[in-house]
Design a protein around this motif. Sequence first.
Motif, short mmCIF file in Angstrom:
data_model
loop_
_atom_site.label_atom_id
_atom_site.label_comp_id
_atom_site.label_asym_id
_atom_site.label_seq_id
_atom_site.Cartn_x
_atom_site.Cartn_y
_atom_site.Cartn_z
N LEU A 212 0.84 -1.20 0.00
CA LEU A 212 0.00 0.00 0.00
C LEU A 212 0.87 1.25 0.00
CD1 LEU A 212 -2.80 -1.03 2.54
CD2 LEU A 212 -3.08 -0.61 0.09
N TYR A 213 1.92 1.20 0.79
CA TYR A 213 2.85 2.33 0.89
C TYR A 213 3.50 2.60 -0.46
CZ TYR A 213 5.49 5.36 4.06
OH TYR A 213 6.00 6.44 4.72
N TYR A 214 3.92 1.52 -1.14
CA TYR A 214 4.58 1.65 -2.43
C TYR A 214 3.61 2.22 -3.47
CZ TYR A 214 7.96 0.48 -6.10
OH TYR A 214 8.86 0.55 -7.13
N SER A 215 2.36 1.77 -3.41
CA SER A 215 1.35 2.29 -4.34
C SER A 215 1.14 3.79 -4.15
CB SER A 215 0.02 1.55 -4.15
OG SER A 215 0.16 0.19 -4.48
N ILE A 217 3.40 5.84 -3.09
CA ILE A 217 4.59 6.51 -3.63
C ILE A 217 4.49 6.63 -5.15
CG2 ILE A 217 7.11 6.37 -3.85
CD1 ILE A 217 7.03 4.63 -1.25
N GLU A 218 4.00 5.59 -5.81
CA GLU A 218 3.80 5.65 -7.26
C GLU A 218 2.82 6.76 -7.63
OE1 GLU A 218 4.46 1.14 -8.92
OE2 GLU A 218 2.66 1.50 -7.72
N LEU A 219 1.77 6.93 -6.80
CA LEU A 219 0.79 7.98 -7.06
C LEU A 219 1.40 9.36 -6.85
CD1 LEU A 219 -2.10 8.67 -7.78
CD2 LEU A 219 -2.72 8.45 -5.36
N ILE A 220 2.26 9.48 -5.85
CA ILE A 220 2.96 10.76 -5.62
C ILE A 220 3.78 11.13 -6.84
CG2 ILE A 220 4.82 11.85 -4.29
CD1 ILE A 220 3.81 10.29 -1.84
N THR A 377 14.55 3.67 -10.19
CA THR A 377 13.93 2.35 -10.17
C THR A 377 12.41 2.46 -10.11
OG1 THR A 377 15.87 1.49 -8.99
CG2 THR A 377 13.89 0.11 -8.99
N LEU A 378 11.92 3.41 -9.32
CA LEU A 378 10.47 3.64 -9.26
C LEU A 378 9.92 4.02 -10.62
CD1 LEU A 378 7.93 4.00 -7.38
CD2 LEU A 378 8.55 6.44 -7.30
N GLU A 425 10.84 7.62 1.13
CA GLU A 425 9.59 6.90 1.28
C GLU A 425 9.72 5.46 0.77
OE1 GLU A 425 6.75 8.15 2.82
OE2 GLU A 425 8.23 9.66 3.38
N ILE A 426 10.44 5.28 -0.31
CA ILE A 426 10.67 3.94 -0.85
C ILE A 426 11.41 3.09 0.17
CG2 ILE A 426 11.94 2.61 -2.60
CD1 ILE A 426 11.36 4.93 -4.55
N LYS A 427 12.41 3.67 0.83
CA LYS A 427 13.17 2.93 1.84
C LYS A 427 12.27 2.49 2.99
CE LYS A 427 17.85 4.72 1.06
NZ LYS A 427 17.64 5.24 -0.30
#
Length: 465
Positions: A212-215, A217-220, A377-378, A425-427
Amino acid sequence: MLKGLEVSIMKLSILNSKNDRFRIDAEFSKKIYINTEKFLESKKHTTLKESLCKIYHPKEIKREYVIENGIWFFRAQNLRPLLIENSNNVFISKNDAEDLKDNSILYGDILITRTGANFGQTAMYHLMERAISSSHVLIVRTNFFNPYYLTVFLNTNYGRIMLNKGMYGGSQPEIAPYYISNIPIPILSKNFERLLEKLYMKANEFINDSNLYYSKIELILLKELGMANWQPTLENKSIKKFSKSYESTERLDAEYYQPKYDELMKMIKKNKYTTLGELVKIRKSIEPGSEAYQSEGIPFLRVANISKYEISDTAIYLNEKEFNNNNLKPERDTILFSKDGRVGIAFKLEENINAITSSALLHLKVKGDNVLPDYLTLVLNSKLVQLQAERDSGGSVIQHWRKEEIENVLIPLLEMDKQIEISNEIKRSFSLRKQSKELLERAKKAVEIAIEEGEEKAFQYIKIS
């Protein structure tokens, strides 16, 4: 004369027991397999066959993937050791799903990769989402064992050794249901099984939170680029001048010129951007050929072993004397990037690894100071690059993305302060995955201690660790 050779001597009747395929190859009779099986059989145990567990080998039909109103088609790449990987999903039509209804995966099913580079990898299906299994994934249903315990056991050293024993086929490893049904499974107390269930469920909570956190970040990222609400057009007609089509691209396939790709390029170019070739040094790896594959040595990683979240264990190794070359081993901050098969998957290494990658995985190393590896990478895993991968590699039956095309991929660049914020945030997201992995490793170790030293020692280990 036999010095230095591994020799196993046994009666033919013993060799042929639990050996429906009448295998007589040396690999099947390695001492580590024989000794492990004897040790497990010395404990209180049963088998899936004796406990009336069901093992289903899903059938296959000719199918096509759909974009809307589809049913999740669960592939081998969705399965990792003790984890369900529900990213890069594909979907089939409801009609195809009906034809494959016997392949339906139920909550609590134990899934085992049947074939391929990651054969034998096992996880429990803990999701409520409807899914249809591909023929490359076996489905195990048990009313005798707690499915959490059985899943963890098959991921321990003992379980993995027994699964490896059942492997046949060199270049494309495979395991058969009949063999799995005869693996000796130690019987532990229900209390201990429930404790493992709690550990497994807690680990899944960490994974869900990480995803959920990664998703988010993708939206950000997409919001910062002004693309949060952008969806590719469904229009499939495009008119191009010869000078802007085949003359410059040498592509004749209609898919390459779909309007959605033109739209994507325009959206990216509204931001500061550059090409991937300007940002990274790209290094190719090697392809030793299936004849070089071994069951021990230096780990050999293929596309099936990576996702955007992690590297999974491999069952394929290379000869240490021949391939122990540090120049071939990926270093910290290297981005592994797939160019064949499942193209466009990126994973950044947090440390040096003692492994060799296949030629299908490029090694990307940032060569300047205007992009951070985590941010890059993101972007590589986002739909911005995934659509470019789809465009470039879509003209062939087996996807192949040429290095020259990859070098020309457009990469949007945010300001460095925003890249730093996103990287941090990715970390955090990956920190949650690390906690999950630690819990699962603890569960595996606890099962091994319970088998070797008794459940009391295993309970103590879980409380202390």
